[in-house]
Design a protein around this motif. Structure first.
Motif, PDB file in Angstrom:
ATOM      1  N   ARG A  99      19.769  -0.264 -55.894  1.00 49.53           N
ATOM      2  CA  ARG A  99      20.525  -1.411 -55.367  1.00 49.53           C
ATOM      3  C   ARG A  99      22.015  -1.107 -55.340  1.00 49.53           C
ATOM      4  O   ARG A  99      22.732  -1.571 -54.443  1.00 49.53           O
ATOM      5  CB  ARG A  99      20.191  -2.666 -56.177  1.00 49.53           C
ATOM      6  CG  ARG A  99      18.726  -3.079 -56.057  1.00 49.53           C
ATOM      7  CD  ARG A  99      18.467  -4.491 -56.534  1.00 49.53           C
ATOM      8  NE  ARG A  99      18.675  -4.724 -57.944  1.00 49.53           N
ATOM      9  CZ  ARG A  99      17.756  -4.533 -58.898  1.00 49.53           C
ATOM     10  NH1 ARG A  99      16.558  -4.040 -58.573  1.00 49.53           N
ATOM     11  NH2 ARG A  99      18.017  -4.822 -60.159  1.00 49.53           N
TER      12      ARG A  99
ATOM     13  N   ASP B 122      24.044  -8.662 -60.771  1.00 47.26           N
ATOM     14  CA  ASP B 122      22.812  -7.887 -60.929  1.00 47.26           C
ATOM     15  C   ASP B 122      22.934  -6.911 -62.088  1.00 47.26           C
ATOM     16  O   ASP B 122      22.049  -6.817 -62.959  1.00 47.26           O
ATOM     17  CB  ASP B 122      22.533  -7.143 -59.620  1.00 47.26           C
ATOM     18  CG  ASP B 122      21.199  -6.395 -59.631  1.00 47.26           C
ATOM     19  OD1 ASP B 122      20.369  -6.655 -60.517  1.00 47.26           O
ATOM     20  OD2 ASP B 122      21.001  -5.548 -58.736  1.00 47.26           O
TER      21      ASP B 122
ATOM     22  N   PRO C 110      21.504  -9.222 -53.341  1.00 42.95           N
ATOM     23  CA  PRO C 110      20.954  -7.888 -53.102  1.00 42.95           C
ATOM     24  C   PRO C 110      21.357  -7.349 -51.732  1.00 42.95           C
ATOM     25  O   PRO C 110      21.701  -8.116 -50.832  1.00 42.95           O
ATOM     26  CB  PRO C 110      19.434  -8.115 -53.172  1.00 42.95           C
ATOM     27  CG  PRO C 110      19.253  -9.543 -52.818  1.00 42.95           C
ATOM     28  CD  PRO C 110      20.463 -10.260 -53.326  1.00 42.95           C
TER      29      PRO C 110
END
Length: 423
Positions: free
Chosen positions: A329, A360, A414
């Motif tokens: 990611r 994240d 994301p």
């Protein structure tokens, strides 16, 4: 983000060091050809961005240290991303879907179950040996048309420029100078780039070692993945092809040498005691590989005209299997931002990258560290609370959906590539 690979072999240059010119520009310079660095290079190439990938190992799956015997649990978002950049088609045939996840703790009531069908997907993720993913990445790298690969080669020095960095790359034929507007450190936990940029990192030694191997259970795994916690650390069993399972066994650092010295019968006995008999007797262990477990977190992700990704930015405890998933990611978010920019080293772009990755990154690191501290500590007073938490995750649909979504890799903001649904 698929790139046209027709005729790729006619246009592609795999730059062995003997073919490299003495100096020149490179576009984005990626240092580190492991799983994350290679994925970033492919994503940039697929988007039409020129880059140079510096790899210390020769471009072979058996030479790259990160293409090892670990069995990776790839989150659904990760597989979506690998599919978007054209890697998954080279790996899908050797991957095994995870359709059910079971989480429990030894000696305590309650467990959490996550099922793909209840989440409306065909699989929560897939398991794949790291060596197989490495081989798929190498095949996809061979199709790239804008990427220059230097391998084997090493970064030995960095000099700041007004608009980027000048890197000295050592090769068998002498040094090569490369100027780049954006330097990417993808060179692992002990990052040379991070050190040369002057970015500090926090270190935590868990005093644990991880043993990985394959085993064959008496009963079929039925595409179930198991994670079981205990005072001695977590143990996981991941579904693989041909009724095999990937075993991930954590032991204290003080026990590591003794466990490494066990014969197959002794090791299986230890694994059986720790895992239990949910799949019957465990047999036929493969070759065991130990790994010391450390947590390393860079204090910042970016510097002028430079960025860290993957283990160079953060190395997390393998509990929950988040390492490569988190690193991919990183790579896909960076590729998305660079693709939309005119200057890949623009301070605003790097600030946006750091802001995008913060929720994240921080959430995943906190989760992995917290699980180790809470789920594996020998604290009798915590037992009822841990059991109730597992029951809540199992019985409350909103909580289960949130847990499943995070487990599948959809956390924070994301990259767009991971939101693409598989066909």
């Amino acid at each position: 983000m698929q790139c046209n690979t027709g005729g790729a072999s006619a246009y592609h240059r795999r730059m062995n060091v003997s073919e490299s010119p003495a100096s020149g520009g490179s576009g984005v310079l990626i240092v580190g050809g492991g799983l994350v660095g290679a994925s970033l290079a492919i994503a940039l190439d697929a988007a039409g961005v020129a880059a140079t990938l510096v790899e210390t190992a020769a471009p072979r799956a058996d030479a790259q240290p990160s293409y090892d015997e670990r069995n990776l649990a790839l989150a659904r978002a990760t597989v979506n991303g690998l599919d978007a950049i054209g890697v998954w088609r080279h790996a899908a045939a050797r991957a095994t879907p995870i359709r059910h996840i079971r989480v429990s703790r030894a000696g305590e009531f309650g467990s959490a179950r996550i099922d793909a069908d209840k989440q409306g997907v065909d699989a929560l993720g897939w398991t794949l040996p790291a060596r197989e993913l490495g081989a798929a990445l190498l095949r996809r790298l061979d199709e790239c048309t804008r990427l220059t690969r230097l391998a084997p080669a090493t970064l030995s020095a960095l000099e700041p420029l007004a608009d980027g960095w000048r890197a000295r790359i050592d090769t068998a034929d002498g040094p090569r100078g490369i100027d780049t507007p954006l330097l990417v450190g993808a060179d692992g936990t002990h990052s040379f780039v991070r050190d040369r940029l002057g970015i500090e990192a926090g270190h935590h030694d868990y005093r644990q070692s991880l043993f990985v191997c394959t085993v064959t259970p008496e009963r079929a795994h039925a595409n179930r993945a198991f994670e079981r916690f205990s005072d001695d650390g977590p143990i996981a069993l991941l579904p693989l092809a041909e009724r095999r399972c990937g075993l991930v066994l954590t032991v204290s650092a003080d026990e590591a040498d003794a466990v490494a010295a066990l014969d197959d019968i002794g090791f299986l006995d230890l694994a059986q005691r720790r895992f239990g008999w949910r799949l019957g007797r465990l047999t036929r262990p493969g070759k065991r590989h130990p790994y010391a477990i450390h947590r390393v977190a860079a204090t910042q992700l970016v510097a002028p005209h430079a960025v860290l990704v993957g283990n160079a930015a953060q190395t997390v405890h393998p509990i929950g299997a988040q390492g490569f998933n988190l690193g991919l990611r990183d790579a896909l978010t960076l590729a998305e931002l660079v693709t939309a920019a005119t200057d890949p080293g623009d301070p605003a772009l790097l600030a946006a990258y750091a802001a995008r990755r913060a929720p994240d990154r921080e959430g995943t690191m906190a989760m992995s560290h917290g699980l180790v501290r809470l789920a594996c500590l020998e604290q009798p007073l915590l037992a009822p609370l841990r059991s109730l938490a597992l029951l809540a995750c199992d019985r409350l649909p909103p909580l289960q959906r949130a847990l499943a979504r995070r487990g599948m890799g959809f956390r924070g903001e994301p990259p767009r590539a991971v939101l693409e649904r598989l066909p």
